[in-house]
Design a protein around this motif. Structure first.
Motif, PDB file in Angstrom:
ATOM      1  N   ALA A  19     -25.706  17.674  20.114  1.00  0.00           N
ATOM      2  CA  ALA A  19     -26.977  18.419  19.588  1.00  0.00           C
ATOM      3  C   ALA A  19     -28.099  18.129  20.515  1.00  0.00           C
ATOM      4  N   MET A  72     -36.644  25.281  21.242  1.00  0.00           N
ATOM      5  CA  MET A  72     -36.782  25.940  20.084  1.00  0.00           C
ATOM      6  C   MET A  72     -37.279  27.305  20.324  1.00  0.00           C
ATOM      7  N   SER A  97     -32.703  28.190  20.111  1.00  0.00           N
ATOM      8  CA  SER A  97     -32.374  28.457  18.775  1.00  0.00           C
ATOM      9  C   SER A  97     -33.432  28.719  18.063  1.00  0.00           C
ATOM     10  N   PHE A  98     -33.260  29.020  16.867  1.00  0.00           N
ATOM     11  CA  PHE A  98     -34.423  29.631  15.958  1.00  0.00           C
ATOM     12  C   PHE A  98     -35.399  30.583  16.432  1.00  0.00           C
ATOM     13  N   GLN A 139     -24.669  27.756  12.414  1.00  0.00           N
ATOM     14  CA  GLN A 139     -25.047  26.532  11.985  1.00  0.00           C
ATOM     15  C   GLN A 139     -25.191  26.659  10.586  1.00  0.00           C
ATOM     16  N   ALA A 143     -26.182  21.035   8.085  1.00  0.00           N
ATOM     17  CA  ALA A 143     -26.559  20.783   9.257  1.00  0.00           C
ATOM     18  C   ALA A 143     -27.882  19.604   9.145  1.00  0.00           C
ATOM     19  N   GLY A 144     -27.935  18.653   9.807  1.00  0.00           N
ATOM     20  CA  GLY A 144     -29.055  17.979  10.042  1.00  0.00           C
ATOM     21  C   GLY A 144     -30.244  18.675  10.862  1.00  0.00           C
ATOM     22  N   HIS A 146     -33.715  20.932  11.324  1.00  0.00           N
ATOM     23  CA  HIS A 146     -33.831  22.438  10.769  1.00  0.00           C
ATOM     24  C   HIS A 146     -32.529  23.392  10.826  1.00  0.00           C
ATOM     25  N   GLY A 171     -22.935  21.749  11.671  1.00  0.00           N
ATOM     26  CA  GLY A 171     -23.209  21.564  10.545  1.00  0.00           C
ATOM     27  C   GLY A 171     -22.165  20.931   9.707  1.00  0.00           C
ATOM     28  N   ILE A 173     -19.980  18.767  10.589  1.00  0.00           N
ATOM     29  CA  ILE A 173     -18.828  18.113  11.424  1.00  0.00           C
ATOM     30  C   ILE A 173     -18.873  16.881  12.018  1.00  0.00           C
ATOM     31  N   MET A 191     -20.812  21.728  17.656  1.00  0.00           N
ATOM     32  CA  MET A 191     -22.013  20.959  18.224  1.00  0.00           C
ATOM     33  C   MET A 191     -22.310  19.992  16.995  1.00  0.00           C
ATOM     34  N   ILE A 192     -22.410  18.758  17.413  1.00  0.00           N
ATOM     35  CA  ILE A 192     -22.469  17.598  16.602  1.00  0.00           C
ATOM     36  C   ILE A 192     -23.923  17.106  16.973  1.00  0.00           C
ATOM     37  N   THR A 194     -25.539  14.651  13.728  1.00  0.00           N
ATOM     38  CA  THR A 194     -25.729  13.690  12.630  1.00  0.00           C
ATOM     39  C   THR A 194     -24.832  12.550  13.034  1.00  0.00           C
ATOM     40  N   LEU A 197     -26.203  10.071  15.231  1.00  0.00           N
ATOM     41  CA  LEU A 197     -27.428   9.532  14.888  1.00  0.00           C
ATOM     42  C   LEU A 197     -27.666   7.907  14.864  1.00  0.00           C
ATOM     43  N   TYR A 276     -34.471  13.090   9.909  1.00  0.00           N
ATOM     44  CA  TYR A 276     -33.609  14.124   9.741  1.00  0.00           C
ATOM     45  C   TYR A 276     -32.315  13.917   9.924  1.00  0.00           C
ATOM     46  N   ALA A 280     -23.332  15.309   6.950  1.00  0.00           N
ATOM     47  CA  ALA A 280     -22.102  14.318   7.457  1.00  0.00           C
ATOM     48  C   ALA A 280     -22.835  12.980   7.703  1.00  0.00           C
TER      49      ALA A 280
HETATM   50  C1  LIG Z   1     -32.461  14.689  14.053  1.00  0.00           C
HETATM   51  C2  LIG Z   1     -32.109  16.090  14.265  1.00  0.00           C
HETATM   52  C3  LIG Z   1     -32.926  16.717  15.230  1.00  0.00           C
HETATM   53  C4  LIG Z   1     -32.573  17.889  15.607  1.00  0.00           C
HETATM   54  N1  LIG Z   1     -33.308  18.655  16.439  1.00  0.00           N
HETATM   55  C5  LIG Z   1     -33.054  20.176  16.773  1.00  0.00           C
HETATM   56  C6  LIG Z   1     -33.718  20.670  17.868  1.00  0.00           C
HETATM   57  O1  LIG Z   1     -34.995  20.129  18.189  1.00  0.00           O
HETATM   58  N2  LIG Z   1     -33.337  21.915  18.332  1.00  0.00           N
HETATM   59  C7  LIG Z   1     -32.211  22.265  18.034  1.00  0.00           C
HETATM   60  O2  LIG Z   1     -31.656  23.390  18.489  1.00  0.00           O
HETATM   61  N3  LIG Z   1     -31.483  21.994  16.950  1.00  0.00           N
HETATM   62  C8  LIG Z   1     -31.850  20.784  16.514  1.00  0.00           C
HETATM   63  N4  LIG Z   1     -31.098  19.888  15.456  1.00  0.00           N
HETATM   64  C9  LIG Z   1     -29.856  20.785  14.970  1.00  0.00           C
HETATM   65  C10 LIG Z   1     -28.562  20.378  15.963  1.00  0.00           C
HETATM   66  O3  LIG Z   1     -28.873  21.197  16.879  1.00  0.00           O
HETATM   67  C11 LIG Z   1     -27.367  20.804  15.303  1.00  0.00           C
HETATM   68  O4  LIG Z   1     -27.338  22.056  14.541  1.00  0.00           O
HETATM   69  C12 LIG Z   1     -26.883  19.932  13.868  1.00  0.00           C
HETATM   70  O5  LIG Z   1     -27.230  18.705  14.262  1.00  0.00           O
HETATM   71  C13 LIG Z   1     -25.379  20.127  13.541  1.00  0.00           C
HETATM   72  O6  LIG Z   1     -25.330  19.512  12.364  1.00  0.00           O
HETATM   73  P1  LIG Z   1     -24.862  18.115  11.887  1.00  0.00           P
HETATM   74  O7  LIG Z   1     -26.215  17.222  12.189  1.00  0.00           O
HETATM   75  O8  LIG Z   1     -24.396  17.895  10.737  1.00  0.00           O
HETATM   76  O9  LIG Z   1     -23.789  17.726  12.950  1.00  0.00           O
HETATM   77  C14 LIG Z   1     -31.333  18.782  15.073  1.00  0.00           C
HETATM   78  C15 LIG Z   1     -30.588  17.948  14.112  1.00  0.00           C
HETATM   79  C16 LIG Z   1     -31.053  16.610  13.775  1.00  0.00           C
HETATM   80  C17 LIG Z   1     -29.778  15.847  12.844  1.00  0.00           C
END
Ligand SMILES: Cc1cc2nc3c(=O)[nH]c(=O)nc-3n(C[C@H](O)[C@H](O)[C@H](O)COP(=O)(O)O)c2cc1C
Length: 311
Positions: A19, A72, A97-98, A139, A143-144, A146, A171, A173, A191-192, A194, A197, A276, A280
């Motif tokens: 991710a 974003m 995204s978003f 998503q 998920a972690g 936003h 989200g 996984i 897409m992973i 967390t 991290l 964040y 998971a």
């Molecule tokens: C610390 C953190 C920062 C993130 N920042 C973004 C970001 O800048 N842009 C984005 O599209 N998704 C961001 N995401 C969301 C991820 O793209 C993805 O949807 C999410 O990590 C998937 O779920 P999971 O955390 O359960 O694996 C972020 C996720 C985390 C955990």
């Protein structure tokens, strides 16, 4: 080997995207995910710069060859140079995204780069389909970072039924079981975030990795309080999922102005600064190199899928 649209289209061995995590995913993480056979993305947050994208793209390319850039969408109108730079560094994929990506997809396609959008509702699907994206990522709210409110499985099923575009899942996984489950449901990959991290290739404070290892799946909170404390003008519909800490205990849900929150916020304090992470987080038990995490998820998913008995 698991072969899907994602692996064929992007020439990767494991249908896993790393991710684009703002503040956590730079070139070292993206490169490590790609070197292991997935595709890692740079997380270009609103507070990053075009120079950051250029420098981290070089790092990612030198480690893993391929990489993607995640932007974003809602923040692009105030700084389109971020998009121009993301295109100029020639990534394998750009995620928007978003927000509605319609104003940007053509420019990215003209450079020969596929565009993928994370979506949180059926309405989002219709918007990004109309914008001409090449694939979508459902998503879920676990998920972690936003995210939206609908859980990964209901959203994934709904989106798979509703589109002919390739669909990935995000989200919650964090293991091969999760990858196997969504592939069996019809997703082309995941897409992973967390799950990566605690890996040493992440950037950010050391305490963030410690918190991720310590936290369980029940320890996260969906909140906008960190955005308000840090003056990040996220559209109201997207809160962020983070590990609960002293700051959320004191301020989440409290009717208070942004100045008060900003004064109370101290990112140097491990019990106060934002980490964040999604649900998971309960599946992360140690600080393993990102490549090991990705390879393990791929190998375990293969094992789980081949163990499924139909009769
Ligand atoms: C610390 C953190 C920062 C993130 N920042 C973004 C970001 O800048 N842009 C984005 O599209 N998704 C961001 N995401 C969301 C991820 O793209 C993805 O949807 C999410 O990590 C998937 O779920 P999971 O955390 O359960 O694996 C972020 C996720 C985390 C955990």
């Amino acid at each position: 080997m698991i072969t899907t649209w994602l692996s064929r289209e992007f020439g990767i061995e494991i249908p896993v995207l790393g991710a684009p995590m703002g503040g956590r995913a730079g070139g070292a993480l993206a490169g490590a995910v790609s070197a292991a056979g997935g595709l890692g993305l740079l997380g270009a947050a609103r507070y990053n710069t075009p120079e950051w994208i250029e420098a981290e793209a070089d790092v990612a390319r030198s480690i893993g060859g391929k990489f993607g850039v995640g932007l974003m969408t809602w923040s692009l109108p105030e700084n389109e140079l971020m998009l121009d730079t993301a295109i100029a560094v020639k990534p394998t994929m750009i995620t928007l995204s978003f927000g509605d990506p319609a104003a940007y997809v053509g420019r990215i396609h003209d450079a020969g780069i596929p565009v993928v959008s994370q979506i949180n509702t059926l309405e989002d699907l219709r918007i990004v389909e109309a914008a001409g994206v090449d694939a979508v990522i459902a998503q879920g709210g676990e998920a972690g970072g936003h995210t939206g409110h609908i859980g990964t499985l209901p959203l994934l099923q709904e989106i798979l039924e509703a589109t002919s575009l390739p669909v990935l899942a995000a989200g919650g996984i964090g293991t091969g079981r999760g990858l196997a489950a969504v592939l069996a449901a019809g997703a082309e990959g995941v897409m992973i975030g967390t799950a990566l991290l605690a890996s040493p290739e992440t950037v950010g404070p050391d305490y963030a990795r410690d918190r991720v290892v310590e936290a369980g799946s029940a320890d996260t909170v969906y909140t906008s309080v960190f955005d308000r404390a840090r003056s990040q003008p996220w559209p109201q519909r997207w809160g962020g999922r983070a590990i609960a800490n002293d700051f959320t205990a004191a301020w989440d849900g409290v009717d208070v102005d942004e100045d008060t929150l900003a004064k109370a916020y101290d990112p140097s304090d491990p019990n106060n600064g934002v980490v964040y992470a999604g649900e998971a987080v309960g599946l992360v038990h140690g600080t393993h190199p990102a490549g090991d995490v990705v390879r393990r998820i791929g190998a375990d998913a293969e094992r789980h899928l081949s163990a499924v008995r139909l009769s």
